[in-house]
Enzyme design. Sequence first.
Site, PDB file in Angstrom:
ATOM      1  N   ASP A 256     -24.500  38.074  21.859  1.00 45.50           N
ATOM      2  CA  ASP A 256     -24.752  37.493  20.540  1.00 45.50           C
ATOM      3  C   ASP A 256     -25.663  36.269  20.641  1.00 45.50           C
ATOM      4  O   ASP A 256     -26.570  36.083  19.827  1.00 45.50           O
ATOM      5  CB  ASP A 256     -23.438  37.094  19.872  1.00 45.50           C
ATOM      6  CG  ASP A 256     -22.535  38.278  19.582  1.00 45.50           C
ATOM      7  OD1 ASP A 256     -23.039  39.415  19.504  1.00 45.50           O
ATOM      8  OD2 ASP A 256     -21.319  38.067  19.441  1.00 45.50           O
TER       9      ASP A 256
ATOM     10  N   ASP B 219     -15.858  40.375  21.634  1.00 46.50           N
ATOM     11  CA  ASP B 219     -16.200  38.968  21.473  1.00 46.50           C
ATOM     12  C   ASP B 219     -15.067  38.142  22.056  1.00 46.50           C
ATOM     13  O   ASP B 219     -13.895  38.482  21.890  1.00 46.50           O
ATOM     14  CB  ASP B 219     -16.386  38.629  19.993  1.00 46.50           C
ATOM     15  CG  ASP B 219     -17.655  39.231  19.406  1.00 46.50           C
ATOM     16  OD1 ASP B 219     -18.604  39.485  20.170  1.00 46.50           O
ATOM     17  OD2 ASP B 219     -17.702  39.433  18.181  1.00 46.50           O
TER      18      ASP B 219
END
EC number: 3.4.23.36
Length: 173
Positions: free
Chosen positions: A134, A115
């Site tokens: 995501d 991320d």
Amino acid sequence: MRLTLWTGFWVFLADQATKYIVVHALGLMERLQIEVIPGILEFRMAWNRGVNFGLFAGFDMRWALIGLALAISGAVLAWIARDGGGRLALVSAGLLVGGALGNVVDRVLYGAVADFLNVSCCGISNPYAFNIADIAIFVGAVGLVMFGGDKTRPERGPGRGGKGRSGHDAKNP
């Protein structure tokens, strides 16, 4: 179904390409933080070993999460192949599957999901990071809830082998 597969392909490619560029080419793994738009957007390295927002990160769930993502992707593809749907449902399914597979590749290669996007606003610092996959998973799931299923299929009435409005079988009143 072709629209679902192409959408999934491009989402997967965009996710993996952005992760490679930001994490490896820009050196985010070593730098840990790169300010892009001051106060709004920064690249912040975060390795997510858990589920959303790092929940259950303390448990070794790598292979369980890989299996779950593959099972959900397979179920969504089977559902779309069987029931079809409008363009928005097909695109939504592709977003979800492409994003899920992007995160699966991360878990296989790194043991965690990479991320790096961190968005803050108005003086409030957001502690969480996310990635293209995501975003696609979230938008795809919401899209499937809103547009999934065949809402255009007429109700099966008497004479078509279904139950009529009374709820009784048309062949056995």
